[in-house]
Design a protein around this motif. Sequence first.
Motif, PDB file in Angstrom:
ATOM      1  N   PHE A   1      -9.053   1.562   1.336  1.00 44.73           N
ATOM      2  CA  PHE A   1      -7.745   0.902   1.318  1.00 44.73           C
ATOM      3  C   PHE A   1      -6.666   1.902   0.923  1.00 44.73           C
ATOM      4  N   PHE A   2      -5.571   1.934   1.681  1.00 41.48           N
ATOM      5  CA  PHE A   2      -4.417   2.704   1.231  1.00 41.48           C
ATOM      6  C   PHE A   2      -3.912   2.088  -0.075  1.00 41.48           C
ATOM      7  N   GLU A   3      -3.452   2.919  -0.977  1.00 39.06           N
ATOM      8  CA  GLU A   3      -3.007   2.419  -2.280  1.00 39.06           C
ATOM      9  C   GLU A   3      -1.795   1.504  -2.175  1.00 39.06           C
ATOM     10  N   THR A   4      -1.132   1.511  -1.020  1.00 36.03           N
ATOM     11  CA  THR A   4       0.004   0.614  -0.800  1.00 36.03           C
ATOM     12  C   THR A   4      -0.443  -0.816  -0.491  1.00 36.03           C
ATOM     13  N   CYS A   5      -1.737  -1.036  -0.283  1.00 37.11           N
ATOM     14  CA  CYS A   5      -2.267  -2.394  -0.087  1.00 37.11           C
ATOM     15  C   CYS A   5      -2.488  -3.021  -1.463  1.00 37.11           C
ATOM     16  N   PHE A   6      -1.400  -3.198  -2.169  1.00 36.72           N
ATOM     17  CA  PHE A   6      -1.445  -3.544  -3.586  1.00 36.72           C
ATOM     18  C   PHE A   6      -2.180  -4.850  -3.860  1.00 36.72           C
ATOM     19  N   HIS A   7      -1.884  -5.895  -3.096  1.00 36.75           N
ATOM     20  CA  HIS A   7      -2.479  -7.200  -3.391  1.00 36.75           C
ATOM     21  C   HIS A   7      -3.967  -7.237  -3.056  1.00 36.75           C
ATOM     22  N   ASN A   8      -4.407  -6.454  -2.077  1.00 38.93           N
ATOM     23  CA  ASN A   8      -5.837  -6.319  -1.833  1.00 38.93           C
ATOM     24  C   ASN A   8      -6.527  -5.701  -3.037  1.00 38.93           C
ATOM     25  N   ILE A   9      -5.929  -4.628  -3.547  1.00 38.11           N
ATOM     26  CA  ILE A   9      -6.522  -3.907  -4.680  1.00 38.11           C
ATOM     27  C   ILE A   9      -6.463  -4.756  -5.947  1.00 38.11           C
ATOM     28  N   ARG A  10      -5.447  -5.586  -6.039  1.00 38.42           N
ATOM     29  CA  ARG A  10      -5.299  -6.451  -7.216  1.00 38.42           C
ATOM     30  C   ARG A  10      -6.281  -7.615  -7.216  1.00 38.42           C
ATOM     31  N   THR A  11      -6.554  -8.206  -6.050  1.00 45.30           N
ATOM     32  CA  THR A  11      -7.284  -9.473  -6.017  1.00 45.30           C
ATOM     33  C   THR A  11      -8.771  -9.368  -5.657  1.00 45.30           C
TER      34      THR A  11
END
Length: 467
Positions: A395-405
């Motif tokens: 995941f690109f680090e800009t996919c914030f909500h993916n990384i968060r959830t």
Amino acid sequence: MANVIRVQFNPIFREFNRTRCRYRAAKGSAGSGKSVDIAQDFVVKLMDDKYAGANLLVVRKIDESNRDSTYAEVKAAINRVCGDMASALWTVRQSPLEMVCNKTGNKIIFRGMKDDSQREKIKSVTFERGKLCWIWLEEATEFDEDDVDILDDRLRGELLNPNLYYQMTFSFNPVDANHWIKAKYFDIESPDIFTHHSTYRDNRFIDEAYYRRMELRKIQDPEGYKVYGEGEWGVTGGRFFTSWSKTIHVCKPFAIPTGWLRFRSMDWGSYRPYAVGWYAVDYDSMIWKYRELYGYGGKPNVGTGENARQVAMKIVEAEKEDREISYGVLDSACWNASGTTGPTVAEEINNVLSEYKKTTFAKSEKGRENGAEQLKLRLDGYKGRDGKQVPGIVFFETCFHNIRTIPVLTHDKRQPEKVDTTGEDHCFDETAYALTSRPWTPKKPEPEGKRDAYSRKRDNGLDWMAM
């Protein structure tokens, strides 16, 4: 101050509001009143001549979240504190979001830290009068430790007013006992750290119906109640995707090579968030999630209320500079009639995409279990010749909500083989649709003498492991 202002505070926050420790961290349950207290505390202090020259920076990870959360909270605090004099005592602007106390000249600004560009802008924040003295991080568990270090570095230099002091304020629900905030601020003792705990029971302004709701949750959802009712750190076990590792599964953005296939996936939501993801497939069948669009309503698991056409227009805008999107998959339920006349959600979205000559969506494969298994397989990846894990999805680090959830999703309490659907699972659902459209079997390690996929990418200068 020239005029006496009488403001009601919850007594539980008295010492929290008085402390001058460099770091003050407020963890607590939903409805404990911590955000209301912090906003009110800052408003009162910034209006006090004693603190002339102080300025406040309010930060959310996603800048857009400020408008309906922190900005609205501080504005409400100004109205509570100042009453009919609010407009005379404060100048409140919406573009950009900022507030200036007309009495002292002290200022409040609102920013985000979603990506490197926003982080760089924060480094250059300056004020016409005074200095940046106070920083408030709302929903602090959304931030990376590096984000906080950048902010912390901004609080330095001589303060000419002896009444001023530097301070960072954290407020959050303690959803994850493994979070770095717990280790850095709660698990140690330091004269520079003040930690605070509060629950809805401490909030003397809470209504009886909300109190009863939380008491009912204690019976119906004891694990969730531990976090959102008691304000205690979340359970460390029970995570569904146990192999998730930020070091392995998150990378900095890079230019997608021309020859890689691109596609998109979507999970619909209005009252709950919608989720759209864009993917690139490299020559080794590894998937790179390079963009997300998430219907975040300012709070976890709350949607924006946008209709299908509005969301479709956002997809069109997001793809303005994209090369061809080969295909799209959307939750098959979006083709179901809703009981009203007119097009279904899927038809409405596809009509807009067709109008702008964008690739339309097809129905996703059914079966969340299969999608969960595909995500597990890609997170697990395979062992390279050097023994290191090589993932099947990054995941690109800009996919914030993916990384968060996604990493905090847990097992269903009654069916442990399934993901708990009461969690914020929209990014997961969208990712599951994407992965079931391209079933994957992990490859075996390359034979001796051949280079694995990771080695080839590394040697070609694509340092996707860099953070």
